[in-house]
Design a protein around this motif. Structure first.
Motif, PDB file in Angstrom:
ATOM      1  N   ASN A  83       0.816  -1.230   0.000  1.00 52.40           N
ATOM      2  CA  ASN A  83       0.000   0.000   0.000  1.00 52.40           C
ATOM      3  C   ASN A  83       0.840   1.265   0.000  1.00 52.40           C
ATOM      4  O   ASN A  83       1.960   1.273   0.497  1.00 52.40           O
ATOM      5  CB  ASN A  83      -0.875   0.056   1.270  1.00 52.40           C
ATOM      6  N   ASN A  84       0.247   2.322  -0.498  1.00 51.20           N
ATOM      7  CA  ASN A  84       0.744   3.676  -0.271  1.00 51.20           C
ATOM      8  C   ASN A  84      -0.229   4.361   0.668  1.00 51.20           C
ATOM      9  O   ASN A  84      -1.409   4.532   0.324  1.00 51.20           O
ATOM     10  CB  ASN A  84       0.810   4.471  -1.583  1.00 51.20           C
ATOM     11  N   PHE A  85       0.253   4.702   1.839  1.00 50.23           N
ATOM     12  CA  PHE A  85      -0.525   5.476   2.819  1.00 50.23           C
ATOM     13  C   PHE A  85       0.540   6.083   3.723  1.00 50.23           C
ATOM     14  O   PHE A  85       0.861   5.553   4.788  1.00 50.23           O
ATOM     15  CB  PHE A  85      -1.480   4.557   3.584  1.00 50.23           C
ATOM     16  N   TYR A  86       1.132   7.192   3.213  1.00 48.28           N
ATOM     17  CA  TYR A  86       2.359   7.735   3.806  1.00 48.28           C
ATOM     18  C   TYR A  86       2.201   8.153   5.260  1.00 48.28           C
ATOM     19  O   TYR A  86       3.175   8.222   5.997  1.00 48.28           O
ATOM     20  CB  TYR A  86       2.854   8.914   2.956  1.00 48.28           C
ATOM     21  N   GLU A  87       0.975   8.428   5.682  1.00 46.28           N
ATOM     22  CA  GLU A  87       0.750   8.782   7.085  1.00 46.28           C
ATOM     23  C   GLU A  87       1.189   7.635   7.999  1.00 46.28           C
ATOM     24  O   GLU A  87       1.504   7.837   9.164  1.00 46.28           O
ATOM     25  CB  GLU A  87      -0.735   9.083   7.340  1.00 46.28           C
ATOM     26  N   CYS A 141      -1.299   2.536 -10.185  1.00 47.34           N
ATOM     27  CA  CYS A 141      -0.471   3.455  -9.417  1.00 47.34           C
ATOM     28  C   CYS A 141       0.537   4.117 -10.346  1.00 47.34           C
ATOM     29  O   CYS A 141       0.962   3.524 -11.339  1.00 47.34           O
ATOM     30  CB  CYS A 141       0.243   2.708  -8.304  1.00 47.34           C
ATOM     31  N   ILE A 147      -3.657  -2.940  -9.742  1.00 46.14           N
ATOM     32  CA  ILE A 147      -4.473  -3.940  -9.052  1.00 46.14           C
ATOM     33  C   ILE A 147      -5.881  -3.905  -9.648  1.00 46.14           C
ATOM     34  O   ILE A 147      -6.250  -2.926 -10.300  1.00 46.14           O
ATOM     35  CB  ILE A 147      -4.536  -3.684  -7.514  1.00 46.14           C
ATOM     36  N   SER A 176      -7.623  14.420   3.776  1.00 47.19           N
ATOM     37  CA  SER A 176      -7.561  13.209   4.607  1.00 47.19           C
ATOM     38  C   SER A 176      -7.453  13.565   6.084  1.00 47.19           C
ATOM     39  O   SER A 176      -6.994  14.650   6.438  1.00 47.19           O
ATOM     40  CB  SER A 176      -6.318  12.383   4.257  1.00 47.19           C
ATOM     41  N   TYR A 195      -2.941  15.066   3.792  1.00 50.48           N
ATOM     42  CA  TYR A 195      -2.963  14.726   2.367  1.00 50.48           C
ATOM     43  C   TYR A 195      -4.172  15.418   1.736  1.00 50.48           C
ATOM     44  O   TYR A 195      -5.277  15.373   2.277  1.00 50.48           O
ATOM     45  CB  TYR A 195      -3.086  13.215   2.239  1.00 50.48           C
ATOM     46  N   ASP A 224      -6.138   0.535   3.630  1.00 51.41           N
ATOM     47  CA  ASP A 224      -6.712   0.891   2.326  1.00 51.41           C
ATOM     48  C   ASP A 224      -7.614   2.115   2.405  1.00 51.41           C
ATOM     49  O   ASP A 224      -8.314   2.428   1.451  1.00 51.41           O
ATOM     50  CB  ASP A 224      -7.448  -0.312   1.729  1.00 51.41           C
ATOM     51  N   ARG A 229     -13.046   6.502   1.462  1.00 53.14           N
ATOM     52  CA  ARG A 229     -12.020   7.044   0.570  1.00 53.14           C
ATOM     53  C   ARG A 229     -12.640   7.306  -0.799  1.00 53.14           C
ATOM     54  O   ARG A 229     -13.778   6.903  -1.058  1.00 53.14           O
ATOM     55  CB  ARG A 229     -10.876   6.040   0.407  1.00 53.14           C
ATOM     56  N   GLY A 237      -3.271   6.290  -9.070  1.00 47.59           N
ATOM     57  CA  GLY A 237      -3.779   5.981  -7.727  1.00 47.59           C
ATOM     58  C   GLY A 237      -3.653   7.095  -6.717  1.00 47.59           C
ATOM     59  O   GLY A 237      -4.436   7.154  -5.769  1.00 47.59           O
ATOM     60  N   PHE A 238      -2.690   8.013  -6.912  1.00 45.02           N
ATOM     61  CA  PHE A 238      -2.514   9.039  -5.871  1.00 45.02           C
ATOM     62  C   PHE A 238      -3.697   9.998  -5.791  1.00 45.02           C
ATOM     63  O   PHE A 238      -3.866  10.704  -4.796  1.00 45.02           O
ATOM     64  CB  PHE A 238      -1.171   9.776  -6.023  1.00 45.02           C
ATOM     65  N   SER A 240      -6.687   8.938  -5.580  1.00 44.64           N
ATOM     66  CA  SER A 240      -7.702   8.221  -4.787  1.00 44.64           C
ATOM     67  C   SER A 240      -7.394   8.377  -3.302  1.00 44.64           C
ATOM     68  O   SER A 240      -6.836   7.488  -2.653  1.00 44.64           O
ATOM     69  CB  SER A 240      -7.746   6.754  -5.212  1.00 44.64           C
ATOM     70  N   ILE A 241      -7.777   9.505  -2.770  1.00 40.77           N
ATOM     71  CA  ILE A 241      -7.419   9.923  -1.406  1.00 40.77           C
ATOM     72  C   ILE A 241      -8.129   9.057  -0.359  1.00 40.77           C
ATOM     73  O   ILE A 241      -9.293   8.698  -0.517  1.00 40.77           O
ATOM     74  CB  ILE A 241      -7.735  11.430  -1.246  1.00 40.77           C
ATOM     75  N   LYS A 242      -7.368   8.744   0.693  1.00 42.96           N
ATOM     76  CA  LYS A 242      -7.864   7.813   1.726  1.00 42.96           C
ATOM     77  C   LYS A 242      -8.358   8.550   2.982  1.00 42.96           C
ATOM     78  O   LYS A 242      -7.983   9.693   3.218  1.00 42.96           O
ATOM     79  CB  LYS A 242      -6.727   6.874   2.137  1.00 42.96           C
TER      80      LYS A 242
HETATM   81  N1  MTE Z   1      -4.239   8.898   0.661  1.00 41.88           N
HETATM   82  C1  MTE Z   1      -3.589   9.339   1.757  1.00 41.88           C
HETATM   83  N2  MTE Z   1      -4.277   9.963   2.712  1.00 41.88           N
HETATM   84  N3  MTE Z   1      -2.254   9.148   1.921  1.00 41.88           N
HETATM   85  C2  MTE Z   1      -1.488   8.537   0.973  1.00 41.88           C
HETATM   86  O1  MTE Z   1      -0.267   8.399   1.149  1.00 41.88           O
HETATM   87  N4  MTE Z   1      -1.462   7.470  -1.242  1.00 41.88           N
HETATM   88  C3  MTE Z   1      -2.077   7.497  -2.574  1.00 41.88           C
HETATM   89  C4  MTE Z   1      -3.552   7.107  -2.515  1.00 41.88           C
HETATM   90  N5  MTE Z   1      -4.224   7.791  -1.419  1.00 41.88           N
HETATM   91  C5  MTE Z   1      -2.146   8.078  -0.216  1.00 41.88           C
HETATM   92  C6  MTE Z   1      -3.546   8.252  -0.328  1.00 41.88           C
HETATM   93  C7  MTE Z   1      -1.381   6.638  -3.526  1.00 41.88           C
HETATM   94  S1  MTE Z   1       0.137   7.198  -4.073  1.00 41.88           S
HETATM   95  C8  MTE Z   1      -1.924   5.475  -4.005  1.00 41.88           C
HETATM   96  S2  MTE Z   1      -1.160   4.595  -5.256  1.00 41.88           S
HETATM   97  C9  MTE Z   1      -3.187   4.934  -3.461  1.00 41.88           C
HETATM   98  O2  MTE Z   1      -3.657   5.698  -2.349  1.00 41.88           O
HETATM   99  C10 MTE Z   1      -2.958   3.514  -3.013  1.00 41.88           C
HETATM  100  O3  MTE Z   1      -4.156   2.919  -2.589  1.00 41.88           O
HETATM  101  P1  MTE Z   1      -4.113   1.407  -2.052  1.00 41.88           P
HETATM  102  O4  MTE Z   1      -3.035   1.331  -0.997  1.00 41.88           O
HETATM  103  O5  MTE Z   1      -5.478   1.127  -1.490  1.00 41.88           O
HETATM  104  O6  MTE Z   1      -3.772   0.537  -3.223  1.00 41.88           O
END
Ligand code: MTE
Length: 320
Positions: A83-87, A141, A147, A176, A195, A224, A229, A237-238, A240-242
């Motif tokens: 996953n990417n979720f830098y937090e 991504c 995926i 986020s 984010y 995820d 999200r 993918g970036f 698609s904010i989580k």
């Molecule tokens: N949302 C937040 N809050 N923080 C993040 O680091 N990374 C983004 C995106 N949303 C990110 C985020 C990136 S770079 C990608 S590729 C996708 O989330 C990855 O989603 P996944 O881990 O569910 O595949």
């Protein structure tokens, strides 16, 4: 106490406000009962242990979306551990390790800015806005892996309609959750938080743009983007904010995290485009998680029929 069936559970039954500990004990009981009656599939994740964060819960009453990608669905274990979720850390394996204790209940999403009806939405409110659908989307991504995921949610346009944007609303800005008490690795990530992301109004209204509350039949795992999200399948993918907490309707193009960090590498639009290389690597091919050989990347990630018209007349090399 009479038990509710899965289809009768509200989001707050799943991850209730306040009394998390007592609920957790109840869930431990449910897990044991579930195991006895054949719910063993969920057992490992029910057992997140004392003091741990929310765990995925099956979502029922989810309709099947008719326009699914027919590609093979990526194994859930790959999607929840890479996953990417830098937090929660910058390595792909970090979020699944470090987001285990993330408390996502209670949760509130603020809808504000250029709207006639500003909203403060609980997860229960969000679940009631429109019927849930399972949509199998390709997700690409920027780092050239991809995926295919059965996401659960509904078109974001339903939420937009509820808020009634004014004619001044030209863009939607997303934010986020961020709290270093829950995300102690955040300050080491090397990027600014919270984010933030954004969409143009027509992109936000496009029926493909998904407000997502689950995947693989369950609520979202923390890594995820629990509990809610965005998923925008024709964009890298970036976008698609989580773990969304704020949705703001605005007049001007809002700042976006990766554009702030490196504007020569990451544009506002970020449409999947095999013909525009990232400055440091080609975007022509991608590797599906769980597969060995790379495959050609499709324009707009294969969603050109539904989205290309929004960019008619735009130079997509300039507006990358
Ligand atoms: N949302 C937040 N809050 N923080 C993040 O680091 N990374 C983004 C995106 N949303 C990110 C985020 C990136 S770079 C990608 S590729 C996708 O989330 C990855 O989603 P996944 O881990 O569910 O595949």
């Amino acid at each position: 106490m009479s038990e509710k069936k899965g289809s009768e559970l509200t989001y707050s039954d799943i991850t209730p406000k306040g009394a998390f500990a007592s609920r957790r004990n109840f869930l431990f009981g449910m897990a044991a009962t579930g195991a006895a009656v054949g719910g063993w599939k969920y057992l490992p994740r029910w057992f997140s242990g004392p003091g741990k964060g929310s765990v995925p819960h099956p979502l029922s009453g989810v309709a099947k979306w008719p326009y699914d990608a027919t590609d093979k669905v990526t194994p859930e274990g790959d999607v929840t551990t890479y996953n990417n979720f830098y937090e929660f850390g910058t390595d792909k394996s970090d979020p699944s390790q470090n987001a285990k204790n993330f408390q996502t209940s209670p949760w509130e999403v603020s809808v504000e800015g250029e709207v006639k009806k500003p909203l403060k939405l609980s997860m229960d409110d969000i679940m009631k806005i429109a019927p849930l659908e399972e949509r199998i989307y390709r997700h690409r991504c920027v780092e050239a892996w991809s995926i295919v995921v059965p996401w659960i949610g509904y078109s974001f346009s339903h939420l937009i309609q509820k808020a009634e944007p004014t004619p001044k609303a030209k863009y939607v800005a997303f934010q986020s959750y961020y709290d270093t008490r829950q995300m102690p690795l955040g300050p080491q990530a090397g990027i600014a938080f919270p984010y933030v992301e954004g969409l143009r109004m027509d992109e936000a209204m496009n029926p493909l743009t998904l407000l997502c509350v689950g995947m693989y039949g369950e609520t979202l795992p923390n890594q995820d983007g629990a509990p809610v999200r965005m998923v925008i399948p024709w964009k890298y993918g970036f976008k698609s904010i989580k773990s969304l907490v704020k949705i703001r309707f605005v007049k001007d193009m809002p700042p976006t995290t990766w554009n702030i960090e490196a504007s020569n590498e990451y544009g506002f639009y970020a449409n999947v485009n095999p013909n525009v290389d990232h400055p440091r690597w080609s975007q022509a091919k991608e590797r599906r998680l769980g597969e060995f050989f790379r495959r050609p990347t499709l324009m707009f990630n294969g969603y050109a029929d539904q989205v290309a018209s929004m960019y008619a007349g735009m130079d997509l090399r300039k507006n990358f």
